[in-house]
Design a protein around this motif. Structure first.
Motif, PDB file in Angstrom:
ATOM      1  N   ASP A  51       0.763  -1.020   0.030  1.00  9.70           N
ATOM      2  CA  ASP A  51      -0.131   0.084  -0.102  1.00  9.70           C
ATOM      3  C   ASP A  51       0.744   1.211   0.146  1.00  9.70           C
ATOM      4  O   ASP A  51       1.649   1.415   0.560  1.00  9.70           O
ATOM      5  N   SER A  53       0.359   5.560   0.414  1.00  9.48           N
ATOM      6  CA  SER A  53      -0.288   6.401   1.276  1.00  9.48           C
ATOM      7  C   SER A  53      -1.857   6.839   0.929  1.00  9.48           C
ATOM      8  O   SER A  53      -2.567   7.233   1.701  1.00  9.48           O
ATOM      9  N   TYR A  79       3.413  -0.776   3.994  1.00 13.11           N
ATOM     10  CA  TYR A  79       3.626   0.445   3.176  1.00 13.11           C
ATOM     11  C   TYR A  79       4.437   0.083   2.117  1.00 13.11           C
ATOM     12  O   TYR A  79       5.503  -0.594   2.700  1.00 13.11           O
ATOM     13  N   ASN A  80       4.622   0.822   1.288  1.00 14.53           N
ATOM     14  CA  ASN A  80       5.712   0.682   0.100  1.00 14.53           C
ATOM     15  C   ASN A  80       6.951   1.015   0.605  1.00 14.53           C
ATOM     16  O   ASN A  80       8.038   0.184   0.459  1.00 14.53           O
TER      17      ASN A  80
END
Length: 130
Positions: A51, A53, A79-80
């Motif tokens: 994912d 932001s 998160y990436n």
């Protein structure tokens, strides 16, 4: 990720594809109901989402996750920047979820071990005779 995956998605797929992660089979961009998930291990019912932001506090994601969880799946979201900064920690978290979901039935643990020799076998009989 459809045609142009992010660097984080490429890194995850490199980790998961071809049963590289402890022998578990993964699919990417798999359709589940009306949704598409980034990566799924159908056998363990574990989904991994990479994912950006845009997913923070997303009501769409909340609805989607609720439906997917109701189907018996576990969802892991990373998160990436976490995927890129600490891939080993992400891999460890995924393995933990796989082990929790499937118990000891991981592909690596499925090969039966040879049975131990029966107690009181030949060695004990010979000791009693001699």
């Amino acid at each position: 990720m459809r045609k142009d995956p992010t660097e984080a998605e490429r890194r995850l797929w490199s980790l998961l594809r071809a049963k590289r992660l402890a022998g578990w089979k993964w699919k990417r961009q798999q359709k589940l109901g009306r949704y598409i998930v980034d990566f799924v291990c159908l056998e363990a019912r574990v989904i991994v989402e990479a994912d950006g932001s845009q997913h923070i506090d997303s009501s769409y994601d909340a609805t989607r996750d609720a439906w997917i969880k109701a189907q018996g799946f576990t969802i892991l979201r990373f998160y990436n920047n976490d995927i890129l900064a600490d891939t080993d920690a992400v891999a460890t978290a995924i393995l933990s979820a796989l082990n929790a979901a499937a118990g000891a039935s991981s592909p690596a643990a499925r090969t039966p071990l040879p049975s131990p020799p029966p107690q009181g076998g030949r060695e004990q009989k010979e000791a009693h005779l001699g």
